[in-house]
Motif scaffolding. Structure first.
Motif, PDB file in Angstrom:
ATOM      1  N   UNK A   4       0.845  -1.197   0.000  1.00 23.49           N
ATOM      2  CA  UNK A   4       0.000   0.000   0.000  1.00 23.49           C
ATOM      3  C   UNK A   4       0.875   1.240   0.000  1.00 23.49           C
ATOM      4  N   UNK A   5       0.427   2.237  -0.751  1.00 23.71           N
ATOM      5  CA  UNK A   5       1.063   3.553  -0.725  1.00 23.71           C
ATOM      6  C   UNK A   5       0.040   4.514  -0.165  1.00 23.71           C
ATOM      7  N   UNK A   6       0.354   5.101   0.976  1.00 22.76           N
ATOM      8  CA  UNK A   6      -0.552   6.042   1.632  1.00 22.76           C
ATOM      9  C   UNK A   6      -0.175   7.454   1.220  1.00 22.76           C
ATOM     10  N   UNK A   7      -1.148   8.173   0.708  1.00 27.74           N
ATOM     11  CA  UNK A   7      -0.939   9.534   0.220  1.00 27.74           C
ATOM     12  C   UNK A   7      -1.545  10.532   1.203  1.00 27.74           C
ATOM     13  N   UNK A   8      -0.731  11.438   1.659  1.00 31.22           N
ATOM     14  CA  UNK A   8      -1.194  12.532   2.504  1.00 31.22           C
ATOM     15  C   UNK A   8      -0.974  13.839   1.758  1.00 31.22           C
ATOM     16  N   UNK A  63       1.848  -2.354  13.310  1.00 29.63           N
ATOM     17  CA  UNK A  63       1.137  -3.436  12.616  1.00 29.63           C
ATOM     18  C   UNK A  63       1.502  -3.627  11.150  1.00 29.63           C
ATOM     19  N   UNK A  64       2.365  -2.787  10.627  1.00 30.87           N
ATOM     20  CA  UNK A  64       2.717  -2.876   9.209  1.00 30.87           C
ATOM     21  C   UNK A  64       4.233  -2.879   9.053  1.00 30.87           C
ATOM     22  N   UNK A  65       4.672  -2.875   7.829  1.00 29.00           N
ATOM     23  CA  UNK A  65       6.099  -2.794   7.532  1.00 29.00           C
ATOM     24  C   UNK A  65       6.331  -1.520   6.725  1.00 29.00           C
ATOM     25  N   UNK A 103       3.373  -4.361   3.693  1.00 23.22           N
ATOM     26  CA  UNK A 103       4.311  -3.290   3.349  1.00 23.22           C
ATOM     27  C   UNK A 103       3.532  -2.010   3.060  1.00 23.22           C
ATOM     28  N   UNK A 104       4.068  -0.906   3.518  1.00 26.71           N
ATOM     29  CA  UNK A 104       3.418   0.383   3.301  1.00 26.71           C
ATOM     30  C   UNK A 104       4.470   1.473   3.101  1.00 26.71           C
ATOM     31  N   UNK A 105       4.213   2.344   2.143  1.00 24.79           N
ATOM     32  CA  UNK A 105       5.060   3.526   1.915  1.00 24.79           C
ATOM     33  C   UNK A 105       4.181   4.760   2.098  1.00 24.79           C
ATOM     34  N   UNK A 106       4.782   5.825   2.574  1.00 23.14           N
ATOM     35  CA  UNK A 106       4.052   7.062   2.846  1.00 23.14           C
ATOM     36  C   UNK A 106       4.555   8.153   1.913  1.00 23.14           C
ATOM     37  N   UNK A 107       3.606   8.849   1.280  1.00 18.94           N
ATOM     38  CA  UNK A 107       3.950   9.974   0.418  1.00 18.94           C
ATOM     39  C   UNK A 107       3.140  11.198   0.821  1.00 18.94           C
ATOM     40  N   UNK A 134      10.845   6.663  13.143  1.00 18.40           N
ATOM     41  CA  UNK A 134      11.791   5.996  12.257  1.00 18.40           C
ATOM     42  C   UNK A 134      11.150   5.504  10.969  1.00 18.40           C
ATOM     43  N   UNK A 135      10.135   6.221  10.513  1.00 16.54           N
ATOM     44  CA  UNK A 135       9.403   5.822   9.310  1.00 16.54           C
ATOM     45  C   UNK A 135       9.750   6.767   8.165  1.00 16.54           C
ATOM     46  N   UNK A 136      10.202   6.211   7.042  1.00 16.17           N
ATOM     47  CA  UNK A 136      10.533   7.062   5.895  1.00 16.17           C
ATOM     48  C   UNK A 136       9.283   7.534   5.164  1.00 16.17           C
TER      49      UNK A 136
END
Length: 112
Positions: A11-15, A45-47, A67-71, A91-93
């Motif tokens: 998942x890619x979370x968009x803010x 709960x995620x990576x 797996x999750x990425x934040x944008x 510590x989250x990129x």
């Protein structure tokens, strides 16, 4: 015999904004307290991983479960002031996409 192979998913979370705005017609804002809660949830709960690491893992077929990425889009000042300290502390990129439309002048985006 068939082998059930599940494709890797991520998942890619968009803010856009981490703020409380007087006017938010397109619901682009997440309140700072809610953002803290969401980041804690993701850490527990995620990576969380960088977008680059996620794309590499997906390409190589080794993407971890959850797996999750934040944008962030548009590089609002609150991304630096509100979101960055929370992300750094956890510590989250994250990756920030900056819009360059108003670099030399003041102005708002049409959606603001």
């Amino acid at each position: 015999m068939t082998i059930d192979v599940k494709p890797a998913r991520a998942a890619i979370l968009l803010y856009h904004r981490v703020a409380v705005a007087e006017v938010d017609p397109f619901n682009l804002c997440v309140a700072p307290e809610e953002f803290v809660f969401q980041i804690k949830y993701l850490k527990d709960r995620c990576v969380p991983m960088s977008l680059t690491a996620m794309l590499t893992a997906l390409t190589e077929g080794r993407c971890p479960h959850r797996a999750v990425a934040i944008t962030f889009d548009d590089a609002y000042q609150d991304n630096l002031v509100e979101a960055s300290p929370v992300l750094l502390s956890a510590g989250i990129p994250a990756i920030f996409f900056a819009t360059t439309a108003h670099l030399e002048e003041e102005g708002e985006f049409w959606w603001d």
